[in-house]
Design an enzyme around this catalytic site. Sequence first.
Site, PDB file in Angstrom:
ATOM      1  CB  THR A 161      44.184  45.696  22.361  1.00 49.12           C
ATOM      2  OG1 THR A 161      44.960  44.677  22.968  1.00 49.12           O
ATOM      3  CG2 THR A 161      43.282  45.098  21.296  1.00 49.12           C
ATOM      4  CE  LYS A 197      45.930  42.253  20.721  1.00 51.94           C
ATOM      5  NZ  LYS A 197      45.058  41.944  21.926  1.00 51.94           N
ATOM      6  CB  THR A 254      49.497  34.557  22.321  1.00 54.25           C
ATOM      7  OG1 THR A 254      49.294  35.748  23.078  1.00 54.25           O
ATOM      8  CG2 THR A 254      49.621  34.933  20.858  1.00 54.25           C
ATOM      9  CD  GLU A 260      47.106  44.693  30.036  1.00 56.96           C
ATOM     10  OE1 GLU A 260      46.336  44.955  29.112  1.00 56.96           O
ATOM     11  OE2 GLU A 260      46.747  44.161  31.095  1.00 56.96           O
ATOM     12  CG  ASN A 302      44.452  45.202  33.285  1.00 53.19           C
ATOM     13  OD1 ASN A 302      43.917  44.988  32.210  1.00 53.19           O
ATOM     14  ND2 ASN A 302      45.690  44.847  33.565  1.00 53.19           N
ATOM     15  CB  SER A 336      37.988  54.957  30.965  1.00 49.28           C
ATOM     16  OG  SER A 336      39.258  54.605  31.432  1.00 49.28           O
TER      17      SER A 336
END
Lengths: 412, 412
Positions: free
Chosen positions: A160, A186, A197, A283, A407, A412
């Site tokens: 993702t 992932k 996870t 991230e 985040n 979007s």
Amino acid sequence: MAVNLSVPMASELKPVLGLDLGYAKANIKKEDRKDLLVMRLAPSATVAGVFTKNRFCAAPVQICKSNLEKTHAEGKKICALMVNTGNANAGTGEAGYRDAVETSAALAKLLGCNPEQVLPFSTGVILEPLPVDKILAGLPVAVADLKADNWLNAAEAIMTTDTIPKAASRTLVIDGKTVTITGMCKGSGMIKPNMATMLGFMATDAAIPRDVLDAMLRSAVEKSFNCITVDGDTSTNDSLILIATGKVDIGITDTQSVNYRKMRDAVTGLAQELSQKIVRDGEGASKFITIVVEEGRSEEECRQIAYSVAQSPLVKTAFFASDPNLGRILAAIGYAGIEDLDVDKLNLYLDDVWVAKNGGRNPAYLEEDGQRVMKKKEILVRITLARGNASSTVWTCDLSHDYVSINADYRS
Amino acid sequence: MAVNLSVPMASELKPVLGLDLGYAKANIKKEDRKDLLVMRLAPSATVAGVFTKNRFCAAPVQICKSNLEKTHAEGKKICALMVNTGNANAGTGEAGYRDAVETSAALAKLLGCNPEQVLPFSTGVILEPLPVDKILAGLPVAVADLKADNWLNAAEAIMTTDTIPKAASRTLVIDGKTVTITGMCKGSGMIKPNMATMLGFMATDAAIPRDVLDAMLRSAVEKSFNCITVDGDTSTNDSLILIATGKVDIGITDTQSVNYRKMRDAVTGLAQELSQKIVRDGEGASKFITIVVEEGRSEEECRQIAYSVAQSPLVKTAFFASDPNLGRILAAIGYAGIEDLDVDKLNLYLDDVWVAKNGGRNPAYLEEDGQRVMKKKEILVRITLARGNASSTVWTCDLSHDYVSINADYRS
């Protein structure tokens, strides 16, 4: 900007005899992206799974748990797994449950098995309805693609916000027989697994009875996926699966044998490598931080302290800035909730640099030494408590501007 | 970019008879900045305090606790408070303790009292030695400045990363007598108080016995400073003090009288206003978020869920982005640790918009309605659990790029 992490070569990822993988581009959230994966298991395979403890666990997680129980009770086998990205099918109520059943049944029909022999997995946005039609249209494409030598495509199909597909293999020789273990996972945000996870799949061609496989997985997860955090957010969809396809008989019948321990250690090693890949691709991550807490009374209290440090936004931003503002680590230790912790006996090390001694600044500590270590991309934080023999390790990353950007922009 | 928060006018901050304040620019960390504060109390004053539960509590916090106990036991009074910014004197071991004693003794000498009648407070960087000489040089300057009409200067003198001085007053008439309560606080990062915020001081001219004052403070803090979070980091120096200078006798002798309740409610209201100012000026804050959890079995579980939502980096970045990615709120509720929570009965509202109904997306929910609320600067998140009558409220802010910038740059 993943930390010391690159795309694996397809040839590094060893096929596991008895497990085929196939993907489709089903346009679930974005166009022209691998977003649907099917895994087909040989009839000899056993399957173990651990799942999120989030009370809002997603519909597919509920079905996975129940199908694993049901097939086990009825002496049946799991014949396939399916994974979609782009939608978590979580917070979707009864409709989400029906959607997961419907897509599982469609795959069962394509493969000629019962719906309860299929394990469904979803990952992506929460609180939005599953696009069932897109998945139904994609399943035949994924089934047509099924083959053993397909792990890299599979690892891509479950991504993702991941920037890099995460997969690894290892082989070991037991009693003269070569055993392969390959896995993928992932996840890079909403990562503080509590049992597993977001999504992880490991498979071996060894023959391992279901109960033994379950024990092996639970042991491995405690030293891997349950020791990482990116942002402290435990997902609604966390799932980790271990498959043994039963093609190589190495005589494992219980958890006491030498061969069990060899396999368990290899699976644990693979699980650690995979879970660390998640942190490296956390991230916005620019640093990979290992936090070791030693000399505690219990593993539990060591882990509690390690997580308190690993989840402190102030500690994480200091790492991002390469700023040796190390008092923030002491503060995070102090609020970890260990009521009787004697901070006057506590030591803090950053790699080889002794920062805090007996609860205060080490008189020999020099800011420039702290600065030198903080500039590195991989940093070891070591804390000693002087109150026991237990220890625990947690892996995490820093908190950067990119975490906020990713985040703030995710949907979007 | 504080949220709906401006600098109070000096005239709004009512002097409290029996309490004088004086500041100095002591160059503790930066040049030409108000960074040292002295408060002198009338001999009739009583003092109550609550302090951080962080195990690494700072040297001044340890001394405050012990001096409050000691003077109480010996029937003596607290005669002064001193506050320095720029250095937390935490993680400084025995040397830090000696430094706090030395500076307290210097102030005691200037004011003609005993060292244990002084309460010291520090806030700033952890793990660095207190610049004792600068404080000793600044104390006479602060003492020379002592006056009752000095709250705005005082509120400025205790700021660190705060962008706006935080103070407020209220007056009430009890039995025909006018009573004044004025308070100030500081703090915008490392904010998840556990007993109190970083530093808060409230004073009234009413006469209130020490034990009663203590009960009043503990009651107020539970509904104010213990209900806020900026980043989930509990500081090493959190302290909240309530002073009653004893100049206005309204006959409060215990916690049962009507006048006690009037005063308690006024103090609670002031504490709420002050604690909310901290959130409004939270590091990088662009939104002020109120999280109300209702219909729980206990206040404790409601607060646990509210904090889980308030501390989720994913929820906070969604608020920053004005993105109604509201599934993240459900996920945070789900991992709050309430084992038997029935999510199928849960409802989620954003201001007047009903987002999640019975654990899933409300069929009538429209993305545009969520979007409309998310764009506001002040947002109410309301969660109903349908399992009891308890409720709890937590105030927090969003997580922005500026939070990362401020904390990546803090020491430079």
